[in-house]
Design an enzyme around this catalytic site. Structure first.
Site, PDB file in Angstrom:
ATOM      1  N   ASN A  41      16.574  79.887  23.813  1.00 42.67           N
ATOM      2  CA  ASN A  41      17.199  78.842  23.659  1.00 42.67           C
ATOM      3  C   ASN A  41      18.193  78.945  22.693  1.00 42.67           C
ATOM      4  O   ASN A  41      18.819  77.835  22.239  1.00 42.67           O
ATOM      5  CB  ASN A  41      16.322  77.562  23.578  1.00 42.67           C
ATOM      6  N   CYS A  42      18.411  79.960  21.807  1.00 45.83           N
ATOM      7  CA  CYS A  42      19.357  80.017  20.714  1.00 45.83           C
ATOM      8  C   CYS A  42      20.924  80.059  21.487  1.00 45.83           C
ATOM      9  O   CYS A  42      21.110  80.775  22.401  1.00 45.83           O
ATOM     10  CB  CYS A  42      19.200  81.149  19.954  1.00 45.83           C
TER      11      CYS A  42
END
Length: 116
Positions: free
Chosen positions: A11-12
């Site tokens: 999710n970065c």
């Protein structure tokens, strides 16, 4: 074509940009989410040998800033590897492995040179 392995956290935002760039440029890769899959000390030590733990350790992130001062001072490679294994968010993202080399971070120009 040499297989590329990309390591990071799903999710970065930087990871999303890197994976989108790789997909757009038809670079085949295997993704390893070290937040959910973990990362072993052997891999971290190998990376540190290739580029140094200073380039691998993300000192600008929230996770590092929240560490107790005693954990942040007088870092050695061994201590840094233990910290990165314990807190995978401390590893710069992404880390890409290709042709027995590694790169950290996402830079479209650098990726273009690597994968041309």
């Amino acid at each position: 074509m040499t297989m590329v392995k990309i390591y990071g956290i799903k999710n970065c935002d930087t990871m999303r940009k890197a994976r989108k760039w790789l997909d757009t440029h038809n670079v085949v890769y295997d993704f390893h989410d070290y937040k959910t899959q973990g990362i072993d000390a052997e891999t971290l030590s190998r990376w540190a040998d290739l580029i140094s733990y200073e380039k691998l350790l993300n000192k600008n992130g929230t996770t590092f800033r929240k560490l107790p001062e005693a954990e942040k001072t007088d870092l050695t490679e061994v201590r840094a590897v233990i910290l990165m294994q314990t807190y995978p968010s401390l590893i710069k993202r992404p880390v890409i492995e290709y042709k027995e080399k590694i790169e950290t971070g996402f830079n479209p120009e650098k990726y273009a040179m690597i994968f041309s």
